[in-house]
Design a protein around this motif. Structure first.
Motif, mmCIF file in Angstrom:
data_model
loop_
_atom_site.group_PDB
_atom_site.id
_atom_site.type_symbol
_atom_site.label_atom_id
_atom_site.label_comp_id
_atom_site.label_asym_id
_atom_site.label_seq_id
_atom_site.Cartn_x
_atom_site.Cartn_y
_atom_site.Cartn_z
ATOM 1 N N ALA A 36 37.763 30.035 37.834
ATOM 2 C CA ALA A 36 38.387 28.810 38.339
ATOM 3 C C ALA A 36 37.278 27.800 38.606
ATOM 4 O O ALA A 36 36.478 27.959 39.521
ATOM 5 C CB ALA A 36 39.169 29.099 39.607
ATOM 6 N N SER A 38 36.111 23.968 39.444
ATOM 7 C CA SER A 38 36.481 22.641 39.943
ATOM 8 C C SER A 38 35.440 21.594 39.582
ATOM 9 O O SER A 38 35.718 20.398 39.609
ATOM 10 C CB SER A 38 36.636 22.692 41.461
ATOM 11 O OG SER A 38 35.367 22.914 42.083
ATOM 12 N N VAL A 62 41.777 23.281 37.204
ATOM 13 C CA VAL A 62 43.042 22.774 37.714
ATOM 14 C C VAL A 62 42.878 21.306 38.112
ATOM 15 O O VAL A 62 42.015 20.973 38.931
ATOM 16 C CB VAL A 62 43.531 23.593 38.917
ATOM 17 C CG1 VAL A 62 44.835 23.022 39.469
ATOM 18 C CG2 VAL A 62 43.725 25.059 38.520
ATOM 19 N N ASP A 63 43.697 20.460 37.529
ATOM 20 C CA ASP A 63 43.727 19.039 37.890
ATOM 21 C C ASP A 63 44.929 18.823 38.804
ATOM 22 O O ASP A 63 46.074 18.792 38.360
ATOM 23 C CB ASP A 63 43.847 18.177 36.629
ATOM 24 C CG ASP A 63 43.983 16.687 36.953
ATOM 25 O OD1 ASP A 63 43.774 16.305 38.123
ATOM 26 O OD2 ASP A 63 44.299 15.914 36.030
ATOM 27 N N HIS A 64 44.635 18.680 40.116
ATOM 28 C CA HIS A 64 45.722 18.519 41.090
ATOM 29 C C HIS A 64 46.382 17.140 41.015
ATOM 30 O O HIS A 64 47.449 16.944 41.588
ATOM 31 C CB HIS A 64 45.184 18.742 42.508
ATOM 32 C CG HIS A 64 44.664 20.125 42.744
ATOM 33 N ND1 HIS A 64 43.371 20.489 42.454
ATOM 34 C CD2 HIS A 64 45.278 21.229 43.234
ATOM 35 C CE1 HIS A 64 43.196 21.767 42.775
ATOM 36 N NE2 HIS A 64 44.332 22.235 43.247
ATOM 37 N N VAL A 96 51.409 18.773 42.799
ATOM 38 C CA VAL A 96 51.362 19.406 44.113
ATOM 39 C C VAL A 96 52.567 18.960 44.924
ATOM 40 O O VAL A 96 52.740 17.778 45.217
ATOM 41 C CB VAL A 96 50.059 19.040 44.853
ATOM 42 C CG1 VAL A 96 50.060 19.635 46.258
ATOM 43 C CG2 VAL A 96 48.854 19.528 44.064
ATOM 44 N N ALA A 106 48.677 22.449 47.844
ATOM 45 C CA ALA A 106 47.688 22.410 46.765
ATOM 46 C C ALA A 106 47.184 23.813 46.443
ATOM 47 O O ALA A 106 47.030 24.182 45.269
ATOM 48 C CB ALA A 106 46.526 21.501 47.147
ATOM 49 N N ARG A 107 46.944 24.595 47.468
ATOM 50 C CA ARG A 107 46.458 25.957 47.251
ATOM 51 C C ARG A 107 47.505 26.782 46.499
ATOM 52 O O ARG A 107 47.183 27.484 45.538
ATOM 53 C CB ARG A 107 46.137 26.616 48.594
ATOM 54 C CG ARG A 107 45.590 28.039 48.467
ATOM 55 C CD ARG A 107 45.365 28.655 49.848
ATOM 56 N NE ARG A 107 44.730 29.959 49.754
ATOM 57 C CZ ARG A 107 45.374 31.090 49.489
ATOM 58 N NH1 ARG A 107 46.672 31.080 49.289
ATOM 59 N NH2 ARG A 107 44.713 32.236 49.421
ATOM 60 N N THR A 109 49.976 25.771 44.593
ATOM 61 C CA THR A 109 50.134 25.272 43.229
ATOM 62 C C THR A 109 48.959 25.682 42.352
ATOM 63 O O THR A 109 49.126 26.067 41.187
ATOM 64 C CB THR A 109 50.260 23.739 43.243
ATOM 65 O OG1 THR A 109 51.367 23.363 44.081
ATOM 66 C CG2 THR A 109 50.484 23.192 41.850
ATOM 67 N N ARG A 110 47.749 25.621 42.909
ATOM 68 C CA ARG A 110 46.547 25.991 42.158
ATOM 69 C C ARG A 110 46.599 27.464 41.737
ATOM 70 O O ARG A 110 46.335 27.804 40.567
ATOM 71 C CB ARG A 110 45.318 25.713 43.017
ATOM 72 C CG ARG A 110 44.004 26.128 42.369
ATOM 73 C CD ARG A 110 42.830 25.582 43.144
ATOM 74 N NE ARG A 110 42.743 26.057 44.519
ATOM 75 C CZ ARG A 110 43.023 25.327 45.600
ATOM 76 N NH1 ARG A 110 43.467 24.088 45.479
ATOM 77 N NH2 ARG A 110 42.895 25.831 46.824
ATOM 78 N N TYR A 111 46.944 28.342 42.670
ATOM 79 C CA TYR A 111 46.979 29.761 42.346
ATOM 80 C C TYR A 111 48.071 30.072 41.323
ATOM 81 O O TYR A 111 47.886 30.929 40.452
ATOM 82 C CB TYR A 111 47.172 30.593 43.618
ATOM 83 C CG TYR A 111 45.896 30.888 44.347
ATOM 84 C CD1 TYR A 111 45.280 32.133 44.250
ATOM 85 C CD2 TYR A 111 45.268 29.929 45.134
ATOM 86 C CE1 TYR A 111 44.104 32.421 44.917
ATOM 87 C CE2 TYR A 111 44.093 30.195 45.799
ATOM 88 C CZ TYR A 111 43.507 31.433 45.690
ATOM 89 O OH TYR A 111 42.336 31.705 46.346
ATOM 90 N N LEU A 114 46.651 29.024 37.912
ATOM 91 C CA LEU A 114 45.614 29.956 37.460
ATOM 92 C C LEU A 114 46.230 31.274 37.001
ATOM 93 O O LEU A 114 45.832 31.846 35.978
ATOM 94 C CB LEU A 114 44.613 30.204 38.584
ATOM 95 C CG LEU A 114 43.721 29.025 38.983
ATOM 96 C CD1 LEU A 114 42.958 29.350 40.267
ATOM 97 C CD2 LEU A 114 42.746 28.662 37.871
#
Length: 334
Positions: A36, A38, A62-64, A96, A106-107, A109-111, A114
């Motif tokens: 992952a 950033s 990951v593009d939030h 998000v 955000a966390r 959505t990111r997980y 991934l």
């Protein structure tokens, strides 16, 4: 842009050794890993080390889309991943949204992004010793018990964290040795986020008051609690096996067990039965149905649906979980 052979600077070597130890300890990494990325110092140093130490590396960026120009930042991170020698680099644009505030949403959505893109590979995350210390402090403040104070694991499949023993200052220096200035996320300096204030205010103050070594002490405490917790979890599995009778639990098999083991067994069982967001208060109330039985009614849990509640109750020496309507169950649940 292509990065040549990695320099032999002390910071980058420390990161490489940490990744090497993680890879050797986990067979899942034999066929390659995802990272992952950033573009920040932690994930950039991790990616560079993983390319050398972990075989085929596939970067996931990951593009939030929470800031203007985030797409350009993600594209540059992917370009750097390819230059470092990653087998592939993929940008994952996300939206998000959801409950729990911006950090939590955000966390989550990111997980999810991934996990969907990792193609059955373990995903390496750039969490450092400093992140672990912050996580332990957050757990302490929430009063959520030893499971939270135990912090993050080096491997909680599919999430790998090789850098939990590496300080953030080391990853910064590693990027300097690489000649790659890391991306500075403005959100990491915003005091509206609790973790940022822990990082920039609370931990430095504790270091000053206690004479240093606070982050390392917190991570040692987390490691000790994880070891103790693993033993209790094993005992809880054995207890749950003995007490299970189909979808119910036999109270007689639970009542004499140590409360710490019994509550862990109950927690695992309730989660399997559909409970969500289980709080310490709910868990202790459920445990009272076994250890402090007074003929009380059932205990309402998170995990119901519109118009009904998920309730654990005791009847004829057995614990069971079911859905109860708001009105029909209003006099039995607490």
């Amino acid at each position: 842009m292509t990065v040549g052979p990695l320099p032999e600077g002390p910071a980058l070597l420390e990161v490489r050794h940490a990744v090497r130890r993680w890879v050797r300890a986990h067979d899942d990494a034999d066929a390659g890993v995802a990272v992952a990325l950033s573009g920040g110092a932690d994930s950039l140093a991790l990616t560079a080390a993983a390319v050398v130490e972990a075989g085929p590396v596939h970067a996931l960026v990951v593009d939030h889309r929470l800031q203007v120009g985030s797409g350009d930042v993600a594209a540059r991170a992917a370009e750097r991943a390819r230059a470092l020698g990653c087998a592939s680099a993929q940008v994952l644009p996300v939206t998000v949204e959801g409950q729990g505030g911006l950090e939590a949403a955000a966390r989550r959505t990111r997980y999810e992004a991934l996990d969907a893109a990792r193609a059955d590979r373990p995903v390496l995350l750039g969490h450092t010793l400093d992140d672990q210390a912050e996580t332990v402090l957050l757990g302490l403040a929430r009063g959520s018990g030893p499971r939270s104070l135990a912090g993050m694991r080096a491997y909680d499949a599919p999430w790998g964290r090789p850098l939990l023993g590496v300080r953030r200052t080391v990853t910064e220096r590693a990027c300097t040795e690489l000649g790659l200035p890391p991306y500075r996320d403005p959100h990491n300096l915003s005091p509206e986020f609790t973790r940022v204030r822990l990082r920039t205010e609370a931990l430095p103050l504790l270091e000053q008051i206690l004479g240093g070594g606070v982050a390392e002490a917190l991570t040692r405490t987390a490691a000790q609690l994880r070891e103790d917790g693993d033993v209790l979890d094993e005992l809880a599995v054995e207890l749950l096996t003995c007490a299970s009778t189909g979808d119910e639990l036999d109270v007689a098999a639970l009542v004499d067990a140590p409360p710490a083991v019994r509550r862990r067994a109950l927690r695992a069982w309730l989660l399997r039965r559909g409970a969500r967001g289980l709080t310490d208060r709910q868990l202790r109330a459920a445990d009272d149905l076994v250890g402090s039985w007074r003929g009380q009614g059932g205990v309402a849990l998170g995990g119901g649906r519109e118009g009904v509640r998920l309730v654990v109750s005791r009847r004829r020496g057995r614990l069971s979980v079911g859905f109860v309507g708001e009105q029909s169950g209003s006099n039995n649940c607490r």
